[in-house]
Motif scaffolding. Sequence first.
Motif, short mmCIF file in Angstrom:
data_model
loop_
_atom_site.label_atom_id
_atom_site.label_comp_id
_atom_site.label_asym_id
_atom_site.label_seq_id
_atom_site.Cartn_x
_atom_site.Cartn_y
_atom_site.Cartn_z
N ARG A 18 0.85 -1.20 0.00
CA ARG A 18 0.00 0.00 0.00
C ARG A 18 0.88 1.24 0.00
NH1 ARG A 18 -5.70 -0.49 -0.33
NH2 ARG A 18 -6.26 -2.47 0.58
N THR A 20 0.43 5.78 -0.05
CA THR A 20 -0.44 6.95 -0.02
C THR A 20 0.05 7.96 -1.05
OG1 THR A 20 0.89 8.10 1.62
CG2 THR A 20 -0.87 6.64 2.46
N TRP A 21 -0.78 8.96 -1.32
CA TRP A 21 -0.39 10.00 -2.26
C TRP A 21 0.89 10.70 -1.80
CZ3 TRP A 21 0.22 11.59 -6.78
CH2 TRP A 21 0.58 12.92 -7.05
N TRP A 77 -5.95 12.20 -6.55
CA TRP A 77 -5.30 11.50 -5.44
C TRP A 77 -4.99 12.46 -4.30
CZ3 TRP A 77 -1.59 8.76 -9.30
CH2 TRP A 77 -2.24 7.65 -9.85
N ASP A 81 -6.74 11.28 -1.26
CA ASP A 81 -5.69 10.53 -0.55
C ASP A 81 -6.07 9.06 -0.34
OD1 ASP A 81 -3.18 10.22 0.53
OD2 ASP A 81 -3.83 10.72 2.55
N ALA A 83 -5.74 4.94 -0.43
CA ALA A 83 -4.67 3.94 -0.27
C ALA A 83 -4.60 3.18 -1.58
CB ALA A 83 -4.97 3.03 0.90
#
Length: 104
Positions: A18, A20-21, A77, A81, A83
């Motif tokens: 995973r 994040t942005w 994104w 934000d 995942a």
Amino acid sequence: MDEDNLPLETRLNTETGRITWGELERHFARGVVVRVQPELDLVEVAAAFVRDDEPAVMAWMTARQVWRASAEDARDWHDRDPALWAVVAAPWVLVQEPAATPSA
């Protein structure tokens, strides 16, 4: 069996995670982020990139299932934000949003 002897798909699967942005943003700035639609197998697509399987990659790109992330993608994104699932197929970082699950 050590990591160098693992099949490519197995190795890529272990390297998928995973993101994040905030973690992805610097890669986007370098122009190396590639989006993969949820209906495709992220590991299969990454393996095609690593193997330089041009016919498969071009077919996905033509069908708009795989494409280089755009400024519009980046804005989306940034705002949401989400995942994302990601895997590196150097020099590319392939990302995929999980498929939406139907509500019960």
